[in-house]
Design an enzyme around this catalytic site. Sequence first.
Site, short mmCIF file in Angstrom:
data_model
loop_
_atom_site.label_atom_id
_atom_site.label_comp_id
_atom_site.label_asym_id
_atom_site.label_seq_id
_atom_site.Cartn_x
_atom_site.Cartn_y
_atom_site.Cartn_z
N ASP A 1 2.36 2.00 3.34
CA ASP A 1 3.29 1.03 3.94
C ASP A 1 4.73 1.46 3.69
O ASP A 1 5.63 1.11 4.45
CB ASP A 1 3.18 -0.36 3.29
CG ASP A 1 1.80 -0.94 3.36
OD1 ASP A 1 1.05 -0.56 4.26
OD2 ASP A 1 1.47 -1.79 2.49
N HIS B 1 0.88 -1.17 0.00
CA HIS B 1 0.00 0.00 0.00
C HIS B 1 0.92 1.22 0.00
O HIS B 1 2.02 1.17 0.57
CB HIS B 1 -0.84 0.11 1.27
CG HIS B 1 -1.73 -1.04 1.58
ND1 HIS B 1 -1.31 -2.18 2.19
CD2 HIS B 1 -3.06 -1.19 1.39
CE1 HIS B 1 -2.34 -3.00 2.36
NE2 HIS B 1 -3.42 -2.43 1.89
C1 XUL Z 1 -7.45 -6.56 4.59
C2 XUL Z 1 -6.65 -6.99 3.46
C3 XUL Z 1 -5.81 -5.96 2.81
C4 XUL Z 1 -5.73 -6.10 1.33
C5 XUL Z 1 -5.03 -4.95 0.65
O1 XUL Z 1 -8.23 -7.54 5.15
O2 XUL Z 1 -6.66 -8.16 3.10
O3 XUL Z 1 -4.56 -5.99 3.38
O4 XUL Z 1 -5.09 -7.27 0.96
O5 XUL Z 1 -5.55 -3.72 0.97
#
Ligand code: XUL
Length: 438
Positions: free
Chosen positions: A103, A100
Amino acid sequence: MSEIFNVEKIKYEGPKSKNPFAFKYYDADRVIMGKKMSEHLPFAMAWWHNLCAEGTDMFGRGVADKSFGCERGTMEHAKAKVDAGFEFMQKLGIEYFCFHDVDIVPEADDIKETNRRLDEISDYILEKMNQTGIKCLWGTANMFSNPRFCNGAGSSNSAEVFAFAAAQVKKALDLTVKLGGRGYVFWGGREGYETLLNTDVKFEQDNIARLMKMAVEYGRSIGFTGDFYIEPKPKEPMKHQYDFDAATAIGFLKAHGLDKDFKMNIEANHATLAGHTFEHDLRISAINGMLGSIDANQGDYLLGWDTDEFPFDVYTATLCMLEVLNAGGLTGGFNFDAKNRRPSYTYEDMFIGFILGMDTFALGLIKAAELIEDGRLDEFKKERYSSYYNTEIGQKILSGETTLTELSEYAEKLGSASLPGSGRQELLESIVNSVLFG
Ligand code: XUL
Ligand code: CO
């Protein structure tokens, strides 16, 4: 550069090995059904769990130290996480990562500064990628942590928040393209609602689709040729999440004309929270031509929330890999959206978690290939539907050449129907057991 993890490169030592820092089943170059294990299983490291999460929960602060010797919230720390991540992936032979936006850098108060930081860190990541050959599986924007997203992002009641969501998606797409990502993920985050009393569901869903359409338009305009993914999840953080499961998300994409650009990123623990098996959501995606990528983890039978455990359930991994092999593989990969249990807080545990997950999927692959070669499951399934192929009435149903009137006459002539062939579930389950353990 000095090493961060005091662990040697992880090697394959075979099932008899008792070395905790060795693969027992994952043998990257072993060929299964004509392809190397590493090609069947493009594993990815999730930046957020592995390099950011310290084991904080509702009742206590972190126990795992992910400072990597730096002050948290600084760019120095962000770079140390890059160093740690690349060392970690290289030592495990992991070829991909997922991230993300927030992150990889600390989010600033002003989005312009956040974006500047993202440019700086992505230059650094790119350098590491070029040095190591490690690639990006997918990128995404975190549109759920910042308080502005308390009512969702695309589904927010605030147009200003919608604009900030769009700005993040734009930047995350820029980064994904810069890093050559295979895909771009929309996990709904807080795209859902708590109560209908204050919610216009149609308005919110149409707005999510508007955001996704803009993302497709922008992504294609900057040269993104990969797949967009929806990662369905039924609940948590919102009570009702709009992307409940694969069937719901696929219906949404089709209703909004987004199904050509999007596929599914199926997460095991999300599927089970939806009351499905993991393999169910994989099958639903596959039959719609939308099985894109997998978030490889597992939940806990006793806990009703998203526990994101490293997968150890070989049975489920086998049934998962059966779906993947039958679908002809993934265009995405297997992202370990998984974290160590809170008391397993050391660097060694990080490696052991990945070794467990990679070995589980390797075993699943080996056993799924054996099941396919064995052939009994496929044969049984073919036979089970054979009356549609080897009777005249069956053929007419399939070719659309019959009518309710003709079928009704057919039924009346017979008077009563015989029972359909036995499902033989127990036999099939025992075949799976004998292939797994025989
Ligand atoms: C949350 C989840 C996230 C997604 C990406 O449950 O799985 O980490 O994978 O946003
Ligand atoms: Co996930």
